[in-house]
Design a protein around this motif. Structure first.
Motif, PDB file in Angstrom:
ATOM      1  N   LEU A  40      -3.842  -4.249  -2.952  1.00 23.22           N
ATOM      2  CA  LEU A  40      -2.825  -5.740  -2.121  1.00 23.22           C
ATOM      3  C   LEU A  40      -2.124  -6.760  -2.689  1.00 23.22           C
ATOM      4  O   LEU A  40      -0.755  -6.968  -2.649  1.00 23.22           O
ATOM      5  CB  LEU A  40      -3.990  -6.706  -0.976  1.00 23.22           C
ATOM      6  CG  LEU A  40      -4.326  -5.260  -0.006  1.00 23.22           C
ATOM      7  CD1 LEU A  40      -5.613  -6.153   0.685  1.00 23.22           C
ATOM      8  CD2 LEU A  40      -2.800  -4.466   1.076  1.00 23.22           C
ATOM      9  N   ARG A  43      -8.512   6.740   9.621  1.00 25.97           N
ATOM     10  CA  ARG A  43      -8.133   5.563   9.043  1.00 25.97           C
ATOM     11  C   ARG A  43      -8.018   5.996   8.293  1.00 25.97           C
ATOM     12  O   ARG A  43      -8.154   6.677   7.167  1.00 25.97           O
ATOM     13  CB  ARG A  43      -9.282   4.254   8.947  1.00 25.97           C
ATOM     14  CG  ARG A  43      -9.139   3.741   8.250  1.00 25.97           C
ATOM     15  CD  ARG A  43     -11.102   3.034   7.965  1.00 25.97           C
ATOM     16  NE  ARG A  43     -10.461   1.231   7.559  1.00 25.97           N
ATOM     17  CZ  ARG A  43     -11.753   1.239   6.585  1.00 25.97           C
ATOM     18  NH1 ARG A  43     -13.163   1.110   6.164  1.00 25.97           N
ATOM     19  NH2 ARG A  43     -11.894  -0.314   6.281  1.00 25.97           N
ATOM     20  N   PHE A  87       0.948  -8.291   5.758  1.00 26.04           N
ATOM     21  CA  PHE A  87      -0.612  -8.138   4.793  1.00 26.04           C
ATOM     22  C   PHE A  87      -1.544  -8.918   6.001  1.00 26.04           C
ATOM     23  O   PHE A  87      -0.820  -9.768   5.809  1.00 26.04           O
ATOM     24  CB  PHE A  87      -0.303  -7.622   3.553  1.00 26.04           C
ATOM     25  CG  PHE A  87       0.353  -8.533   2.835  1.00 26.04           C
ATOM     26  CD1 PHE A  87      -0.400  -9.362   2.780  1.00 26.04           C
ATOM     27  CD2 PHE A  87       2.208  -8.543   2.567  1.00 26.04           C
ATOM     28  CE1 PHE A  87      -0.083 -11.013   1.761  1.00 26.04           C
ATOM     29  CE2 PHE A  87       2.001  -9.550   1.556  1.00 26.04           C
ATOM     30  CZ  PHE A  87       1.211 -10.725   1.286  1.00 26.04           C
ATOM     31  N   ARG A 122     -15.521   0.711   3.338  1.00 22.35           N
ATOM     32  CA  ARG A 122     -15.916  -1.187   3.281  1.00 22.35           C
ATOM     33  C   ARG A 122     -16.306  -1.011   2.090  1.00 22.35           C
ATOM     34  O   ARG A 122     -15.940  -1.758   0.789  1.00 22.35           O
ATOM     35  CB  ARG A 122     -16.138  -1.466   4.166  1.00 22.35           C
ATOM     36  CG  ARG A 122     -15.291  -2.222   5.509  1.00 22.35           C
ATOM     37  CD  ARG A 122     -15.910  -2.725   6.340  1.00 22.35           C
ATOM     38  NE  ARG A 122     -16.062  -2.506   7.889  1.00 22.35           N
ATOM     39  CZ  ARG A 122     -14.790  -2.895   8.367  1.00 22.35           C
ATOM     40  NH1 ARG A 122     -14.155  -3.791   7.662  1.00 22.35           N
ATOM     41  NH2 ARG A 122     -14.113  -3.069   9.849  1.00 22.35           N
ATOM     42  N   LEU A 133      -0.969   1.616   9.225  1.00 14.41           N
ATOM     43  CA  LEU A 133      -1.700   0.680   9.205  1.00 14.41           C
ATOM     44  C   LEU A 133      -2.442   1.007   7.693  1.00 14.41           C
ATOM     45  O   LEU A 133      -3.504   1.569   8.437  1.00 14.41           O
ATOM     46  CB  LEU A 133      -2.563  -0.192  10.292  1.00 14.41           C
ATOM     47  CG  LEU A 133      -3.309  -1.779   9.908  1.00 14.41           C
ATOM     48  CD1 LEU A 133      -3.515  -1.735  10.993  1.00 14.41           C
ATOM     49  CD2 LEU A 133      -5.012  -1.164   9.553  1.00 14.41           C
ATOM     50  N   VAL A 134      -2.260   0.293   6.683  1.00 15.35           N
ATOM     51  CA  VAL A 134      -3.396   0.635   5.422  1.00 15.35           C
ATOM     52  C   VAL A 134      -4.046  -0.229   5.056  1.00 15.35           C
ATOM     53  O   VAL A 134      -4.236  -1.226   4.693  1.00 15.35           O
ATOM     54  CB  VAL A 134      -2.018   1.008   4.562  1.00 15.35           C
ATOM     55  CG1 VAL A 134      -2.767   1.680   3.576  1.00 15.35           C
ATOM     56  CG2 VAL A 134      -1.509   2.772   4.801  1.00 15.35           C
ATOM     57  N   SER A 135      -5.207   0.292   4.949  1.00 14.40           N
ATOM     58  CA  SER A 135      -6.770  -0.029   4.856  1.00 14.40           C
ATOM     59  C   SER A 135      -6.599  -0.338   2.789  1.00 14.40           C
ATOM     60  O   SER A 135      -6.273   0.886   2.557  1.00 14.40           O
ATOM     61  CB  SER A 135      -7.978  -0.435   4.833  1.00 14.40           C
ATOM     62  OG  SER A 135      -8.446  -0.155   6.155  1.00 14.40           O
ATOM     63  N   THR A 179      -2.388   7.641   0.016  1.00 15.86           N
ATOM     64  CA  THR A 179      -3.351   7.662   0.542  1.00 15.86           C
ATOM     65  C   THR A 179      -4.567   8.633   0.597  1.00 15.86           C
ATOM     66  O   THR A 179      -4.491   9.633  -0.055  1.00 15.86           O
ATOM     67  CB  THR A 179      -2.959   7.178   1.824  1.00 15.86           C
ATOM     68  OG1 THR A 179      -1.668   8.897   1.891  1.00 15.86           O
ATOM     69  CG2 THR A 179      -2.113   6.354   1.721  1.00 15.86           C
ATOM     70  N   ASP A 181      -7.275  -7.962   4.386  1.00 12.73           N
ATOM     71  CA  ASP A 181      -7.225  -6.182   3.499  1.00 12.73           C
ATOM     72  C   ASP A 181      -6.805  -4.919   4.086  1.00 12.73           C
ATOM     73  O   ASP A 181      -7.430  -4.229   3.925  1.00 12.73           O
ATOM     74  CB  ASP A 181      -9.108  -6.459   4.148  1.00 12.73           C
ATOM     75  CG  ASP A 181      -9.223  -5.707   5.826  1.00 12.73           C
ATOM     76  OD1 ASP A 181      -8.485  -6.441   6.820  1.00 12.73           O
ATOM     77  OD2 ASP A 181     -10.553  -5.708   7.118  1.00 12.73           O
ATOM     78  N   HIS A 182      -5.309  -5.237   4.280  1.00 10.74           N
ATOM     79  CA  HIS A 182      -5.145  -4.146   4.720  1.00 10.74           C
ATOM     80  C   HIS A 182      -3.352  -4.642   4.912  1.00 10.74           C
ATOM     81  O   HIS A 182      -2.982  -5.724   4.134  1.00 10.74           O
ATOM     82  CB  HIS A 182      -5.054  -3.371   6.228  1.00 10.74           C
ATOM     83  CG  HIS A 182      -4.499  -4.524   7.395  1.00 10.74           C
ATOM     84  ND1 HIS A 182      -5.508  -6.057   7.324  1.00 10.74           N
ATOM     85  CD2 HIS A 182      -2.875  -5.343   8.309  1.00 10.74           C
ATOM     86  CE1 HIS A 182      -4.791  -6.816   8.147  1.00 10.74           C
ATOM     87  NE2 HIS A 182      -3.382  -6.858   8.632  1.00 10.74           N
ATOM     88  N   VAL A 195      -6.588   4.634   4.082  1.00  6.94           N
ATOM     89  CA  VAL A 195      -6.828   4.287   3.134  1.00  6.94           C
ATOM     90  C   VAL A 195      -5.201   4.195   2.141  1.00  6.94           C
ATOM     91  O   VAL A 195      -5.702   4.839   1.773  1.00  6.94           O
ATOM     92  CB  VAL A 195      -8.751   3.791   2.733  1.00  6.94           C
ATOM     93  CG1 VAL A 195      -8.572   2.729   1.705  1.00  6.94           C
ATOM     94  CG2 VAL A 195      -9.020   4.816   3.882  1.00  6.94           C
TER      95      VAL A 195
END
Length: 199
Positions: free
Chosen positions: A35, A59, A12, A84, A27-29, A49, A15-16, A61
């Motif tokens: 986190l 993307r 990690f 964001r 890859l997960v924001s 997600t 921010d991800h 998330v």
């Protein structure tokens, strides 16, 4: 549409996270709140997600709770709030805090989030005032017995990563917070909590 991931925490960043699901790394924001609660590398994690598809990117998330995902969807429905900014808001405020800020029209509380100016905060409060009834309160990612917001949840997560049981970590951080006050830094909270837990 990917709605949920269950796998091993591979790595990690700020921010991800990368979640290994059957040998495939996603890859997960995510918000800093999500986190900080993932645990140690190699642990099994489950993330709700949201998949975002634009002209030039796909993307993913991730969220610790369905409630956080619902807030993300609501926030990104406001003009000027992208993923964001929504994650910055969810990093700064719990679901309960966000609900209270919107219900009371407290734009200053929303503007505490990185990248959110007074005008955008006002728009978020105005546009979401009538839309927040469907989100269940109470699961805002905070630890029972600790004040919402601040660094409490992050400090508990840090102690758990060091091998303390959740109940031990929560109790130690609660004592540290009582001693240091609500404005304590994360570093100070963790150090003091470790001393309390060692006694």
């Amino acid at each position: 549409m990917i709605a949920k991931l269950r796998g091993l925490l591979d790595s990690f960043g700020a921010d991800h996270a990368v979640i290994d699901v059957g040998g495939v790394g996603y890859l997960v924001s995510a918000s800093t709140r999500t986190l900080s609660g993932l645990g140690a590398i190699g642990d099994e994690v489950v993330l709700h997600t949201e998949m975002q598809v634009s002209d030039d990117a796909i993307r993913l998330v991730g969220f610790a709770t369905a409630e956080e995902r619902d807030w993300f969807r609501l926030l990104t429905s406001v003009q000027g709030v992208g993923s964001r900014v929504a994650l910055a808001i969810l990093s700064a405020l719990t679901g309960d805090e966000l609900h209270r800020a919107i219900a009371s029209g407290d734009k200053a509380m929303v503007a505490r989030s990185q990248g959110v100016g007074p005008k955008l905060a006002q728009r978020i409060v105005n546009e979401l005032k009538d839309k927040t009834g469907g989100i269940v309160l109470g699961g805002g990612g905070t630890v029972p017995g600790l004040a919402p917001g601040g660094f409490s949840a992050d400090a508990v997560s840090a102690l758990q990563n060091l091998g303390f049981r959740p109940a031990e970590a929560s109790a130690a951080v609660a004592k540290a917070e009582a001693e240091l006050g609500p404005d304590a830094t994360l570093d100070a909270l963790v150090r003091t909590a470790l001393k309390k837990a060692a006694r």
